[in-house]
Structure formats: structure tokens, C-alpha cells
Design an enzyme around this catalytic site. Structure first.
Site, PDB file in Angstrom:
ATOM      1  N   VAL A   8     -64.743   9.784  11.725  1.00 60.26           N
ATOM      2  CA  VAL A   8     -64.934  11.204  11.458  1.00 60.26           C
ATOM      3  C   VAL A   8     -66.418  11.519  11.337  1.00 60.26           C
ATOM      4  CG1 VAL A   8     -62.735  11.490  10.258  1.00 60.26           C
ATOM      5  CG2 VAL A   8     -64.774  10.891   8.958  1.00 60.26           C
ATOM      6  N   SER A   9     -66.752  12.807  11.470  1.00 60.02           N
ATOM      7  CA  SER A   9     -68.110  13.274  11.231  1.00 60.02           C
ATOM      8  C   SER A   9     -68.058  14.355  10.173  1.00 60.02           C
ATOM      9  CB  SER A   9     -68.727  13.826  12.521  1.00 60.02           C
ATOM     10  OG  SER A   9     -68.047  15.004  12.917  1.00 60.02           O
ATOM     11  N   THR A  10     -69.252  14.816   9.775  1.00 62.07           N
ATOM     12  CA  THR A  10     -69.302  15.882   8.781  1.00 62.07           C
ATOM     13  C   THR A  10     -68.611  17.127   9.295  1.00 62.07           C
ATOM     14  OG1 THR A  10     -71.393  15.013   7.975  1.00 62.07           O
ATOM     15  CG2 THR A  10     -70.844  17.280   7.352  1.00 62.07           C
ATOM     16  N   GLN A  13     -63.501  16.464  10.486  1.00 62.74           N
ATOM     17  CA  GLN A  13     -62.878  15.589   9.512  1.00 62.74           C
ATOM     18  C   GLN A  13     -61.514  15.062   9.956  1.00 62.74           C
ATOM     19  OE1 GLN A  13     -64.240  14.497   6.396  1.00 62.74           O
ATOM     20  NE2 GLN A  13     -66.012  15.147   7.573  1.00 62.74           N
TER      21      GLN A  13
END
Length: 201
Positions: A8-10, A13
């Protein structure tokens, strides 16, 4: 064997998009390793397990180049270590899609794309810092928005004081979960930390 890795990334999600893309590329669902840590996090057990599972001749499939490395140097180090082990790295989208790090040209392009990705992240961080500073100068604070408005908090506090109120029904009416509701008010209708912050008490 095709093995996939997703993180995941900021901004994103959910892993659903990456899982779908990896499976469309021929990776079996039980061969997808996952992490829910940020890119900068040191501990990524999913990636470590994935790297241990790879053998010479295997293909590591990732959705985008920035899913693989914590930073520029880690990304390049990981990609070059894979190439040395005879593992093919396949990037599905974005910069780096289609490159072959086992060739001199592929390694050069990998470094270029990784540097561009790092530069883009730094620009984004700088814009975020500038935006927060500008907001603070105007009296606003950054951070996550509250789930309930001041009016909703007052309503929740008043409603929870009544023994006839069903917390689940109240939460549903307010559009939040029961757990979220309890962050703002107690079962007896007393304000909790989130509720006091919304009402600026």
C-alpha cells in the site's frame, strides 16, 4: 514461476487494484506477497518473505517500480540483486514498465526511473509541507478531518444520555461505525477526546 509483490501507499490504502493487476499478469493468488507498511518503513516482512521465495528463473511481478524499494538506493540494490540471482523483474505500469534490469541498458534505465520517482516524491513532500505551512499561517491545522461535525457531536452526546438510544442505530444515522462514535462520546453521553476537540473544549 511468477511471484507477485504488492504494497500500500499513503494515497492508496487498498491492495485490490494491485492484486487484480498481478493476477491478470499470470500470478496465482497464493503467490502474491503483501505489505501494509509505508515505503519508508524498514520492516517489510512481506517483501522479505517474497525475496526468500524467489529462485533463479522466477519472475517477480510488481505493479509499479516504487512498490519495491524503501528509497532510491534500496530499490536499485534490490533490483540488481535480483538480476544477479537470475530473477526477472517485471514492472506492470508506470516508469520502468518493460525494462530488463539484467541488461546494461535495463540497469541504466532502472536508475534513471528510480531517480525520477525519488525526485517526484521529494517534490510532493515539499508541496505538502508548503501547503501545511500556508494553512497554519491562515489559522488552519493540517491532518485528518474529523468524522463528525460539531452539530453531530452535540446530537450524539444528547442521544447517548438516553437509555432508549441504540448505539448501533445512532452510529448508522450519523454515517459512522460504533467504534468511531465511541471516540467522540461515551456510552453515557460524556464527551471524549475527539468530541472535545471538535467542540474546541
Amino acid at each position: 514461476m511468477r511471484i507477485g509483490y504488492a504494497r500500500v501507499s499513503t494515497a492508496e490504502q487498498s491492495l485490490d487494484l494491485q492484486r487484480d493487476a498481478l493476477q491478470a499478469a499470470g500470478v496465482a493468488p497464493d503467490q502474491v506477497y503483501e505489505d501494509r507498511a509505508s515505503g519508508a518503513a524498514e520492516a517489510r516482512p512481506g517483501l522479505e518473505a517474497c525475496l526468500r521465495a524467489l529462485r533463479s528463473g522466477d519472475e517477480l511481478v510488481i505493479w509499479r517500480l516504487d512498490r519495491l524499494g524503501r528509497n532510491l538506493s534500496h530499490l536499485i540494490e534490490t533490483a540488481e540483486a535480483l538480476a544477479a540471482r537470475g530473477v526477472v523483474l517485471r514492472v506492470l505500469t508506470g516508469a520502468g514498465a518493460g525494462l530488463d534490469p539484467s541488461t546494461p541498458e535495463g540497469r541504466l534505465m532502472l536508475r534513471l526511473f528510480a531517480m525520477l520517482a525519488e525526485f517526484e516524491r521529494e517534490i510532493l513532500r515539499e508541496r505538502t509541507r508548503a501547503g501545511l505551512a500556508a494553512a497554519r499561517a491562515r489559522g488552519r491545522k493540517g491532518g485528518r478531518r474529523f468524522a463528525l461535525t460539531a452539530a453531530q457531536v452535540r446530537l450524539a452526546a444528547a442521544a447517548m444520555k438516553s437509555k432508549e438510544t441504540e448505539p448501533d442505530e445512532l452510529a448508522k444515522t450519523l454515517g459512522v461505525s460504533r467504534g468511531t462514535l465511541y471516540r467522540y462520546v461515551s456510552p453515557d453521553g460524556e464527551l471524549r477526546d475527539y468530541g472535545r476537540r471538535v467542540l474546541k473544549i
